[in-house]
Structures are given as C-alpha cells and as structure tokens.
Design an enzyme around this catalytic site. Structure first.
Site, PDB file in Angstrom:
ATOM      1  N   SER A 129       7.376  40.748   6.091  1.00 38.87           N
ATOM      2  CA  SER A 129       6.056  41.513   6.439  1.00 38.87           C
ATOM      3  C   SER A 129       5.916  41.428   8.002  1.00 38.87           C
ATOM      4  O   SER A 129       6.857  41.969   8.877  1.00 38.87           O
ATOM      5  CB  SER A 129       4.835  40.861   5.672  1.00 38.87           C
ATOM      6  OG  SER A 129       3.716  41.595   5.853  1.00 38.87           O
ATOM      7  N   ASP A 283       7.417  48.360  -2.545  1.00 40.59           N
ATOM      8  CA  ASP A 283       6.343  48.306  -1.556  1.00 40.59           C
ATOM      9  C   ASP A 283       5.336  49.294  -1.087  1.00 40.59           C
ATOM     10  O   ASP A 283       6.163  50.326  -0.769  1.00 40.59           O
ATOM     11  CB  ASP A 283       7.268  47.636  -0.336  1.00 40.59           C
ATOM     12  CG  ASP A 283       6.350  46.706   0.651  1.00 40.59           C
ATOM     13  OD1 ASP A 283       5.309  46.857   0.792  1.00 40.59           O
ATOM     14  OD2 ASP A 283       6.727  45.836   1.205  1.00 40.59           O
ATOM     15  N   HIS A 312       4.876  44.683  -2.408  1.00 46.49           N
ATOM     16  CA  HIS A 312       5.004  44.049  -0.962  1.00 46.49           C
ATOM     17  C   HIS A 312       5.350  42.345  -1.271  1.00 46.49           C
ATOM     18  O   HIS A 312       6.156  41.860  -0.532  1.00 46.49           O
ATOM     19  CB  HIS A 312       3.836  44.055  -0.066  1.00 46.49           C
ATOM     20  CG  HIS A 312       4.035  43.540   1.381  1.00 46.49           C
ATOM     21  ND1 HIS A 312       4.919  43.709   2.052  1.00 46.49           N
ATOM     22  CD2 HIS A 312       3.271  42.352   1.959  1.00 46.49           C
ATOM     23  CE1 HIS A 312       4.968  43.108   3.038  1.00 46.49           C
ATOM     24  NE2 HIS A 312       3.992  42.494   3.246  1.00 46.49           N
TER      25      HIS A 312
END
Length: 338
Positions: A129, A283, A312
């Site tokens: 991330s 995602d 995600h």
C-alpha cells in the site's frame, strides 16, 4: 510501551519548504546485520500502520527470515511513532503539521540506514500500500543502492480515482463537529467511525462480500463486521495523523523526485533495481492495470497478480493463501541474481 527505537534527525527541511525541527524517525530491526552488510531488507509502513503491523510477513522459514536477513522497518511520518501531528510540539502540532511526501520519508530513512548502520547496499525494499509507494521511491531516489524492490498492492503515482476515494475519508473526519478544524481536545469519534464505513466498501472486493467471507473471520453478521472490524480499526487512530498521511498518499508521485520535473515515466525508467510488482486482482485502490503501465517503463521488472477476492487486503496479511503466494514470490526475488 512501544517496542521501537528512535533515530534523532535534527531539523529536516521538507519538499513543502517547511522545516520539521527535532524530527524523529521510529524504527525496529529484526535479525542481525552480517559482516559485509549485504543482508539488509527495508520494509516501510503503510497508511496508519506501525512497525508491528508489518510483522506478519516476517518469520523463520519465510522469505523475510530474521535468521538470514537484517530487516529494518522504518515508521512513516504521521503514523504516531515517528514525527506526527499527535506528538510534535507547537507550532507544528496538530493541524499545523507540515505536508510530507514519499520523497521526504525515504530521504530520512536513507539517513537512518547510512548514518546509523553504515549500510551501502540494500538487498530488498518491500512494502504494501503506502509502503509500496515508498518502495518505488527508494528505487528512484537511490538506484545504485537498492538491488531489488517488491511493491505490492500499491503504486508509484496515486491515481485520480484513488484521490477521489481519499476525499471521502478526509471529509468523513472533517465534517464531525468535534474535529474543530484539527484543534480538537478529544478525538472526533463519529468521524473516525465514518472513515471505517467508507473504507469497508473500498478495502475489500465485491466478491468478498458476495461470498460473505467476513463470517469465516469470526464476525456474526455484516453489521458486526462493519462495527467490530472497520469502526474499531479507526477508533484506535488519531484523526490529524490520518489526515497527514492521507495528504502524503494523495500526493504520491515519483515523478516529483528532484531531477525529474514531474515526469512520471522518466522516473520509472530510472529504477535500476530488479523488481516484482504485485497488485491484487480485485484491489479497488490500486487496480492491476495501473501497475501494468508502470512495469512497461521499468527496465528490470516482472508483473505478477495476486489471484484473490480479498481486494486491497490481499496484501494485508489476513488471508493465509494470499500471504503464501506473496511470500513465495519474495523468496524467488531474493534468490535471483542482480
């Protein structure tokens, strides 16, 4: 008591032009640095995460094995451990905390690695991330130092769609009357609960909810999952810290590295490190096609998708199948010659 160390940075001038005085970088290390300092892995944190939130990917027999590697987890500015709105003294406290970029974060991490440990080569930089954003930045800022990178479920430039999602997170906090323009005495808990609700629809995929996978995680209903997991997750956070890191995320772009004049593609071509770029198939923040575009410009990168309905959070260490998939490919990258 948080189990980390503090590296005193002194006064740090940021890309924004502000100077963060007496800045602090919190970090934790795992394993032992070998004699020639060739076994170094740098593993930055993610949005709201702290070093212990990365530990699911570290362990004996795993790719990030502390018996084999010296793993450094630096905490990102704004996460409550390194310099943040919540722990910085006036005048740059709370709502006045300055804007920080990925470039700023990586520049001080580089100081930690070189000044504190005398390290000249990094075997791998890896991150999920916002940690992936810092991973790309390492590759651009220090191409001669970084041998391999493994950004997963993240991007080298924050997309417009991702910026729009983050606007929802921002406004969820700022429309709570308790927020007080960032000068609150108590956390704006209604806003933090709302952030959890916003995140719930973005962090996980449509298929995750269709298959009711939250039931397998021990939640008794959809509402139980939304309250116990998502609201509970953000109620533990500081609102100004979240907003500071949100700005960093929204403004993520390796093209803004000094010397590239905003040219994103040119910055990608400057990454010399051998790379595996790994998006999650479902995602919603960082769709695979964004990474596919990046890899076209990276001279030594492979594109591998995590086949997962966990959105995600395929990269969040919750689903063992996804974790095994990620770990296997990290091993492949570490075992490869550069």
């Amino acid at each position: 008591m948080i189990d980390c160390k503090i590296f005193d940075l002194g006064d740090v001038t940021l890309q924004s032009g502000a100077t963060l005085r007496d800045a602090k970088l919190a970090y934790k290390t795992y394993g032992t640095l070998n004699a020639d300092k060739s076994n170094v892995i740098v593993y930055p944190t993610w949005y709201s995460g702290q070093h212990y939130d990365n530990e699911w990917l570290i362990g004996e027999g795993m790719a990030l094995d502390p018996q084999k590697y010296f793993i450094i987890i630096p905490n990102m500015f704004g996460n409550g451990l390194s310099s943040s709105p919540s722990n910085t003294p006036p005048p740059y406290n709370q709502a006045r905390f300055p804007h920080v970029t990925f470039y700023d974060n990586v520049a001080v991490q580089h100081r930690l690695i070189t000044e504190k440990f005398g390290i000249e080569k990094i075997a791998l930089v890896i991150g999920w991330s916002m940690g992936a954003g810092q991973t790309y930045q390492w590759g651009v800022s220090y191409p001669e130092m970084v041998e391999r990178i493994f950004p997963f479920c993240g991007s080298a430039k924050t997309s417009l769609h991702n910026i729009v999602f983050l606007e929802g997170v921002k406004v969820a906090i700022q429309t709570d009357e308790a927020w007080q323009g960032g000068w609150y005495k108590e956390q704006p808990n209604k806003g933090l609960r709302a952030v959890g609700r916003v995140y719930a629809g973005w962090g996980l995929s449509q298929a995750f909810y269709r298959e009711r996978l939250y039931l397998q995680q021990g939640y008794s209903s959809l509402e139980d999952f939304l309250v116990a997991f998502w609201e509970g997750f953000f109620l533990r956070k500081d609102a100004n810290n979240l907003l500071a890191m949100l700005w960093t995320w929204q403004n993520g772009n390796i093209g803004n590295t000094p010397g590239f004049d905003g040219n994103f593609e040119k910055a990608l071509t400057a990454i010399k490190a051998k790379a595996i770029v790994m998006p999650g198939e479902t995602d919603l923040y960082f769709p695979p096609e964004d990474n596919e575009y990046e890899v076209e410009y990276m001279p030594n990168a492979e594109f591998i998708v995590i086949p997962s309905v966990w959105g995600h959070f395929a990269g969040g260490g919750i689903n063992p199948v996804d974790t095994q998939f990620i770990d296997r490919h990290i091993k492949e990258l570490l075992d490869s010659k550069v």
